[in-house]
Design a protein around this motif. Structure first.
Motif, PDB file in Angstrom:
ATOM      1  N   GLU A   4      21.345  40.906  38.760  1.00  0.00           N
ATOM      2  CA  GLU A   4      19.928  40.846  38.439  1.00  0.00           C
ATOM      3  C   GLU A   4      19.112  40.393  39.645  1.00  0.00           C
ATOM      4  O   GLU A   4      18.010  40.892  39.886  1.00  0.00           O
ATOM      5  CB  GLU A   4      19.683  39.896  37.260  1.00  0.00           C
ATOM      6  CG  GLU A   4      20.182  40.422  35.940  1.00  0.00           C
ATOM      7  CD  GLU A   4      21.601  39.990  35.644  1.00  0.00           C
ATOM      8  OE1 GLU A   4      22.321  39.563  36.568  1.00  0.00           O
ATOM      9  OE2 GLU A   4      22.001  40.085  34.480  1.00  0.00           O
ATOM     10  N   ALA A   5      19.646  39.440  40.401  1.00  0.00           N
ATOM     11  CA  ALA A   5      18.935  38.976  41.599  1.00  0.00           C
ATOM     12  C   ALA A   5      18.795  40.103  42.616  1.00  0.00           C
ATOM     13  O   ALA A   5      17.726  40.280  43.217  1.00  0.00           O
ATOM     14  CB  ALA A   5      19.665  37.786  42.219  1.00  0.00           C
ATOM     15  N   LEU A   7      18.864  43.340  41.919  1.00  0.00           N
ATOM     16  CA  LEU A   7      17.995  44.356  41.338  1.00  0.00           C
ATOM     17  C   LEU A   7      16.522  43.982  41.527  1.00  0.00           C
ATOM     18  O   LEU A   7      15.721  44.797  42.011  1.00  0.00           O
ATOM     19  CB  LEU A   7      18.308  44.538  39.856  1.00  0.00           C
ATOM     20  CG  LEU A   7      17.429  45.524  39.102  1.00  0.00           C
ATOM     21  CD1 LEU A   7      17.732  46.936  39.563  1.00  0.00           C
ATOM     22  CD2 LEU A   7      17.653  45.393  37.619  1.00  0.00           C
ATOM     23  N   PHE A   8      16.165  42.762  41.163  1.00  0.00           N
ATOM     24  CA  PHE A   8      14.774  42.346  41.319  1.00  0.00           C
ATOM     25  C   PHE A   8      14.406  42.170  42.787  1.00  0.00           C
ATOM     26  O   PHE A   8      13.247  42.322  43.167  1.00  0.00           O
ATOM     27  CB  PHE A   8      14.499  41.067  40.524  1.00  0.00           C
ATOM     28  CG  PHE A   8      14.221  41.336  39.084  1.00  0.00           C
ATOM     29  CD1 PHE A   8      12.992  41.811  38.673  1.00  0.00           C
ATOM     30  CD2 PHE A   8      15.199  41.126  38.131  1.00  0.00           C
ATOM     31  CE1 PHE A   8      12.737  42.076  37.342  1.00  0.00           C
ATOM     32  CE2 PHE A   8      14.951  41.385  36.806  1.00  0.00           C
ATOM     33  CZ  PHE A   8      13.724  41.862  36.399  1.00  0.00           C
ATOM     34  N   GLY A   9      15.367  41.842  43.636  1.00  0.00           N
ATOM     35  CA  GLY A   9      15.098  41.806  45.070  1.00  0.00           C
ATOM     36  C   GLY A   9      14.738  43.181  45.596  1.00  0.00           C
ATOM     37  O   GLY A   9      13.827  43.329  46.424  1.00  0.00           O
ATOM     38  N   GLY A  10      15.445  44.208  45.122  1.00  0.00           N
ATOM     39  CA  GLY A  10      15.106  45.581  45.498  1.00  0.00           C
ATOM     40  C   GLY A  10      13.730  45.990  45.013  1.00  0.00           C
ATOM     41  O   GLY A  10      12.971  46.658  45.728  1.00  0.00           O
ATOM     42  N   VAL A  11      13.384  45.575  43.794  1.00  0.00           N
ATOM     43  CA  VAL A  11      12.052  45.860  43.269  1.00  0.00           C
ATOM     44  C   VAL A  11      10.992  45.155  44.108  1.00  0.00           C
ATOM     45  O   VAL A  11       9.937  45.720  44.416  1.00  0.00           O
ATOM     46  CB  VAL A  11      11.960  45.441  41.779  1.00  0.00           C
ATOM     47  CG1 VAL A  11      10.539  45.510  41.267  1.00  0.00           C
ATOM     48  CG2 VAL A  11      12.868  46.314  40.933  1.00  0.00           C
ATOM     49  N   ALA A  12      11.267  43.917  44.506  1.00  0.00           N
ATOM     50  CA  ALA A  12      10.323  43.172  45.339  1.00  0.00           C
ATOM     51  C   ALA A  12      10.136  43.843  46.695  1.00  0.00           C
ATOM     52  O   ALA A  12       9.009  43.951  47.198  1.00  0.00           O
ATOM     53  CB  ALA A  12      10.800  41.732  45.515  1.00  0.00           C
ATOM     54  N   SER A  46      13.695  37.346  41.146  1.00  0.00           N
ATOM     55  CA  SER A  46      14.890  37.472  41.963  1.00  0.00           C
ATOM     56  C   SER A  46      15.369  36.105  42.460  1.00  0.00           C
ATOM     57  O   SER A  46      16.564  35.803  42.424  1.00  0.00           O
ATOM     58  CB  SER A  46      14.616  38.390  43.152  1.00  0.00           C
ATOM     59  OG  SER A  46      15.729  38.447  43.996  1.00  0.00           O
ATOM     60  N   PHE A  47      14.447  35.278  42.891  1.00  0.00           N
ATOM     61  CA  PHE A  47      14.796  33.937  43.360  1.00  0.00           C
ATOM     62  C   PHE A  47      15.389  33.110  42.221  1.00  0.00           C
ATOM     63  O   PHE A  47      16.397  32.415  42.406  1.00  0.00           O
ATOM     64  CB  PHE A  47      13.556  33.254  43.937  1.00  0.00           C
ATOM     65  CG  PHE A  47      13.792  31.845  44.368  1.00  0.00           C
ATOM     66  CD1 PHE A  47      14.530  31.557  45.506  1.00  0.00           C
ATOM     67  CD2 PHE A  47      13.285  30.787  43.630  1.00  0.00           C
ATOM     68  CE1 PHE A  47      14.762  30.262  45.904  1.00  0.00           C
ATOM     69  CE2 PHE A  47      13.506  29.490  44.012  1.00  0.00           C
ATOM     70  CZ  PHE A  47      14.242  29.215  45.153  1.00  0.00           C
ATOM     71  N   GLN A  52      20.127  30.550  39.732  1.00  0.00           N
ATOM     72  CA  GLN A  52      20.980  30.353  38.566  1.00  0.00           C
ATOM     73  C   GLN A  52      22.414  30.815  38.853  1.00  0.00           C
ATOM     74  O   GLN A  52      23.367  30.204  38.378  1.00  0.00           O
ATOM     75  CB  GLN A  52      20.417  31.103  37.356  1.00  0.00           C
ATOM     76  CG  GLN A  52      19.144  30.516  36.833  1.00  0.00           C
ATOM     77  CD  GLN A  52      19.293  29.067  36.446  1.00  0.00           C
ATOM     78  OE1 GLN A  52      20.236  28.675  35.777  1.00  0.00           O
ATOM     79  NE2 GLN A  52      18.359  28.240  36.870  1.00  0.00           N
ATOM     80  N   TYR A  53      22.565  31.870  39.624  1.00  0.00           N
ATOM     81  CA  TYR A  53      23.900  32.332  39.987  1.00  0.00           C
ATOM     82  C   TYR A  53      24.606  31.294  40.855  1.00  0.00           C
ATOM     83  O   TYR A  53      25.788  31.020  40.675  1.00  0.00           O
ATOM     84  CB  TYR A  53      23.820  33.681  40.712  1.00  0.00           C
ATOM     85  CG  TYR A  53      25.148  34.149  41.233  1.00  0.00           C
ATOM     86  CD1 TYR A  53      26.123  34.606  40.363  1.00  0.00           C
ATOM     87  CD2 TYR A  53      25.441  34.121  42.585  1.00  0.00           C
ATOM     88  CE1 TYR A  53      27.351  35.034  40.822  1.00  0.00           C
ATOM     89  CE2 TYR A  53      26.668  34.541  43.058  1.00  0.00           C
ATOM     90  CZ  TYR A  53      27.624  34.989  42.176  1.00  0.00           C
ATOM     91  OH  TYR A  53      28.846  35.395  42.632  1.00  0.00           O
TER      92      TYR A  53
END
Length: 133
Positions: A4-5, A7-12, A46-47, A52-53
């Motif tokens: 998820e991190a 994925l959202f990093g790519g979106v960012a 993403s952060f 959390q990971y």
């Protein structure tokens, strides 16, 4: 959370690139600001997922060798009935009405809203203190 991190990093990264290109080509501050805010929101998620990971490690959903029983365990804490959401909603309604009718009502609404929010925040502040497993 690692997937998820990423994925959202790519979106960012996409929104950052889109904001830069859009701002350079169009010279439109409103659209550029909207894309920049979208970048910031995706970067925040993403952060959060990355933190959390790092704190909790891999989840059973992330492992291919995990069983269904690995994901079982205690559920989170679900509070009983609480008056604070109602008081917060009432305070927000009074604040909105105060914008129309005057400063005096706006200030009263902020007081009720602040009390409702603080009530929700500190309602279970002592939960778990003094309890033994």
């Amino acid at each position: 959370m690692k997937v998820e991190a990423l994925l959202f990093g790519g979106v960012a990264v996409f929104f950052a690139g889109a904001a830069a290109l859009y701002g350079w080509w169009s010279r439109d501050p409103a659209g550029t600001a909207a894309l920049a805010v979208a970048f910031l929101m995706a970067a925040l998620v993403s952060f959060f997922c990355a933190v959390q990971y790092r704190r909790k490690g891999r989840r059973p959903q992330d492992r291919t060798d995990a069983e269904v029983a690995d994901g079982a365990g205690p559920l989170e804490f679900f509070p009983a009935q609480s008056p604070w959401p109602l008081i917060t909603a009432l305070g927000f309604a009074v604040v909105c009405t105060g914008v129309v009718y005057g400063l005096w009502l706006l200030l009263i609404g902020f007081g009720v809203l602040a009390r409702g929010v603080l009530g929700m925040v500190f309602q279970y502040a002592n939960r778990g203190v003094g309890q033994e497993d």
